[in-house]
Design a protein around this motif. Structure first.
Motif, short mmCIF file in Angstrom:
data_model
loop_
_atom_site.label_atom_id
_atom_site.label_comp_id
_atom_site.label_asym_id
_atom_site.label_seq_id
_atom_site.Cartn_x
_atom_site.Cartn_y
_atom_site.Cartn_z
N LEU A 1 -19.09 2.22 72.08
CA LEU A 1 -17.88 2.83 72.61
C LEU A 1 -16.64 1.87 72.47
O LEU A 1 -15.44 2.61 72.59
CB LEU A 1 -18.06 3.43 73.89
N VAL A 2 -16.82 0.88 72.50
CA VAL A 2 -15.43 -0.14 72.54
C VAL A 2 -14.41 0.25 71.27
O VAL A 2 -14.86 0.36 70.19
CB VAL A 2 -15.79 -1.63 72.47
N GLY A 3 -13.26 0.77 71.67
CA GLY A 3 -12.33 0.94 70.68
C GLY A 3 -12.36 2.37 70.34
O GLY A 3 -11.51 2.80 69.64
N ALA A 4 -13.20 3.14 71.08
CA ALA A 4 -13.32 4.72 70.61
C ALA A 4 -12.46 5.30 71.47
O ALA A 4 -12.30 5.00 72.66
CB ALA A 4 -14.62 5.14 70.46
N ALA A 5 -11.64 6.43 70.93
CA ALA A 5 -10.78 7.31 71.64
C ALA A 5 -11.67 8.47 72.28
O ALA A 5 -11.13 9.09 73.22
CB ALA A 5 -9.65 7.94 70.77
N ILE A 6 -12.74 8.67 71.53
CA ILE A 6 -13.44 9.89 71.84
C ILE A 6 -14.89 9.55 72.00
O ILE A 6 -15.45 8.82 71.11
CB ILE A 6 -13.41 11.26 71.00
N ALA A 7 -15.69 9.84 73.11
CA ALA A 7 -17.12 9.81 73.18
C ALA A 7 -17.63 11.10 73.27
O ALA A 7 -17.14 12.08 73.96
CB ALA A 7 -17.47 8.97 74.59
N ILE A 8 -18.70 11.46 72.42
CA ILE A 8 -19.68 12.67 72.48
C ILE A 8 -20.90 12.17 72.97
O ILE A 8 -21.55 11.43 72.55
CB ILE A 8 -19.47 13.18 71.01
N THR A 9 -21.33 12.96 74.14
CA THR A 9 -22.72 12.83 74.65
C THR A 9 -23.42 14.02 75.04
O THR A 9 -22.85 14.99 75.59
CB THR A 9 -22.74 11.64 75.88
N ASN A 10 -24.68 13.97 74.91
CA ASN A 10 -25.67 14.93 75.24
C ASN A 10 -26.09 14.64 76.59
O ASN A 10 -25.78 15.24 77.68
CB ASN A 10 -26.65 15.60 74.18
N LYS A 11 -26.85 13.82 76.64
CA LYS A 11 -27.61 13.47 77.62
C LYS A 11 -27.49 11.78 78.23
O LYS A 11 -27.94 11.63 79.07
CB LYS A 11 -29.14 13.50 77.67
N ILE A 12 -26.68 11.05 77.32
CA ILE A 12 -26.34 9.54 77.54
C ILE A 12 -25.63 9.64 78.86
O ILE A 12 -24.40 10.15 78.57
CB ILE A 12 -25.70 9.04 76.46
N PRO A 13 -25.81 8.86 79.58
CA PRO A 13 -25.08 8.99 80.98
C PRO A 13 -23.96 7.90 80.77
O PRO A 13 -23.96 6.91 80.29
CB PRO A 13 -25.88 8.52 82.22
N LEU A 14 -22.57 8.33 81.19
CA LEU A 14 -21.35 7.60 81.49
C LEU A 14 -20.84 7.30 82.64
O LEU A 14 -20.30 8.16 83.26
CB LEU A 14 -20.42 8.19 80.50
N ASP A 15 -21.26 6.30 83.30
CA ASP A 15 -21.02 6.00 84.69
C ASP A 15 -19.71 5.32 84.82
O ASP A 15 -19.07 4.69 83.70
CB ASP A 15 -21.91 5.26 85.31
N GLY A 16 -19.12 5.11 86.05
CA GLY A 16 -17.65 4.43 86.17
C GLY A 16 -17.71 3.16 85.98
O GLY A 16 -16.80 2.68 85.26
N ALA A 17 -18.53 2.29 86.16
CA ALA A 17 -18.64 0.98 85.83
C ALA A 17 -18.37 0.84 84.32
O ALA A 17 -17.77 -0.06 83.81
CB ALA A 17 -19.85 0.16 85.99
N LEU A 18 -19.04 1.74 83.32
CA LEU A 18 -18.90 1.65 81.96
C LEU A 18 -17.58 2.09 81.30
O LEU A 18 -16.85 1.55 80.62
CB LEU A 18 -19.83 2.50 81.23
N LEU A 19 -16.99 3.06 82.24
CA LEU A 19 -15.93 3.83 81.68
C LEU A 19 -14.75 2.95 81.92
O LEU A 19 -13.69 2.73 81.22
CB LEU A 19 -15.70 5.15 82.40
N HIS A 20 -14.85 2.03 83.17
CA HIS A 20 -13.51 0.99 83.27
C HIS A 20 -13.54 0.18 82.12
O HIS A 20 -12.39 -0.70 82.30
CB HIS A 20 -13.95 0.63 84.79
N GLN A 21 -14.51 -0.11 81.56
CA GLN A 21 -14.35 -1.17 80.50
C GLN A 21 -14.10 -0.52 79.22
O GLN A 21 -14.26 -1.54 78.14
CB GLN A 21 -15.80 -1.79 80.18
#
Length: 314
Positions: free
Chosen positions: A47-67
Motif C-alpha cells: 500500500l505504500v504510495g497508493a492513493a486508493i486501497a480496496i479491501t474485501n476482508k483484509i483489515p486496515l487498522d490505525g497503526a497501519l493507516l498512520h504509515q
C-alpha cells in the motif's frame, strides 16, 4: 505509464475474494494493482504510495493507516466496514466508500433457500429417494419427515435495512406475519419479537452493540420450534450457545452462512456433527450478478475520486 492525478494508484488487496470477475472497469479510472490475497505482513509494502486501497476482508487498522500518508480513499468490496479503523480514517482524512446495496437480491435469495431447506427438509427427502424408500413404498408419497407451512408463522428480521426489507417482503408473500427490528428498536421490542418468532433471520451489521446479539439468554427466549438463519456477520451469534440449544432440542434448526473466523479452522469440525445445523461458506453475496454490480460500484467510487482529484489539481 506512471499514475497521474486522473489515474491514481489503487491497490486491491484481496481480489481473489471476488472469484472470476472482470476488473477492467476499475482500470479505466486507476492504475490498478490487484493482488489475489495479502498476508498481514504484506499490507504495508503493497500500500505504500497508493492513493486508493480496496479491501474485501483484509483489515486496515490505525497503526497501519498512520504509515500511509498518500492514502486518500479506502473502498470496501463489501457492504460492511468493520474491517476498517474508522476512527483513524476520520483522523487522517481518508474517505471511506462501501459497496452499498449491490448484494440485496443475492442475499435475499440465499436467505430464503436456507429458510426453506430448514422448514421443508428437502435434502432429507432426496436422501430417502436415494436409499430406495420411495421406490419400495406401498403408497405413492412419502409423508415423513413432516413439515409445516410458513403461512401464518411469524418472521422476525433483525437488521431491517435494505436486505432485511427484501427478506421481509418475501415472507409477506408467503403469508407470514413479519416484524423488522433495527438498531433503534428497544430492548423490550427485541425481546417480545424473539419470544413470538417462528423464524429469525439476521442481517444486522457487526458493531460493538450487536456483537453477541444472539446469546444464550436470547436463544432461551426462542420457541423450541423456531428456526434461526444468519447471513449478517458471524459475530452476531454466540456459536457455542447455539450449538447447545440445538443439541438439547431447545431450537428446531439453524443455518449459518457466516462464522466469526473465516475461513474456519479446526473449530468447524464439531459443528458439522450438530443436528439440524446447516453451514454454508459465506455465499449469500456471491451471485454472478451481485459480483458484477460490486465491481461497477467500486469503479464508480474510483471515477468520483479521479475526477475530484483532477478538478482539485491534486
Amino acid at each position: 505509464m506512471p499514475p497521474t492525478p486522473a489515474r491514481p494508484r489503487a491497490v486491491f488487496l484481496d481480489a481473489l475474494s471476488l472469484g472470476p470477475v472482470d476488473l477492467s472497469p476499475l482500470e479505466s479510472w486507476a492504475e490498478l494493482e490487484a493482488w489475489p490475497v495479502t498476508a498481514p505482513e504484506q499490507r504495508l509494502e503493497r500500500l505504500v504510495g497508493a492513493a486508493i486501497a480496496i479491501t474485501n476482508k483484509i483489515p486496515l487498522d490505525g497503526a497501519l493507516l498512520h504509515q500511509l500518508p498518500d492514502l486518500r480513499l479506502i473502498c470496501t468490496a463489501s457492504t460492511g466496514t468493520d474491517q476498517l479503523d474508522l476512527g483513524a480514517c476520520r483522523e487522517l482524512g481518508i474517505a471511506v466508500r462501501n459497496a452499498g446495496a449491490y448484494s440485496r437480491a443475492s442475499v435475499v435469495q440465499v436467505t430464503w433457500a436456507l429458510i426453506l431447506e430448514l422448514a421443508t427438509r428437502i435434502q432429507a427427502r432426496r436422501d430417502r429417494v436415494r436409499c430406495g424408500d420411495w421406490q419400495h413404498s406401498p403408497v405413492f408419497a412419502l409423508v415423513e419427515p413432516e413439515f409445516d407451512e410458513l403461512q401464518g408463522q411469524r418472521l422476525v428480521v433483525v437488521g431491517a435495512g435494505d436486505i432485511g426489507r427484501g427478506v421481509l417482503a418475501i415472507g409477506a408473500a408467503f403469508g407470514m406475519e413479519t416484524v423488522g427490528l433495527t438498531s433503534r428498536s428497544s430492548a423490550a421490542e427485541v425481546e417480545a419479537a424473539l419470544r413470538s418468532a417462528d423464524v429469525v433471520s439476521l442481517h444486522a451489521p457487526l458493531t460493538a452493540a450487536s456483537a453477541g446479539l444472539i446469546n444464550a439468554e436470547r436463544l432461551g427466549w426462542l420457541k423450541p420450534t423456531a428456526l434461526l438463519v444468519n447471513l449478517g456477520r458471524g459475530g452476531l451469534v454466540d456459536t457455542g450457545a447455539l450449538v447447545e440449544a440445538l443439541r438439547q432440542g431447545r431450537l428446531a434448526g439453524a443455518a449459518l452462512d457466516v462464522l466469526s473466523q473465516e475461513p474456519p479452522g479446526p473449530e468447524l469440525e464439531p459443528l458439522l456433527q450438530v443436528p439440524n445445523l446447516i453451514l454454508t461458506p459465506h455465499m449469500g453475496w456471491t451471485s454472478r450478478q451481485a459480483r458484477g454490480r460490486l465491481v461497477q460500484t467500486l469503479a464508480a467510487h474510483l471515477q468520483d475520486y479521479a475526477r475530484s482529484s483532477a478538478g482539485a489539481g491534486v
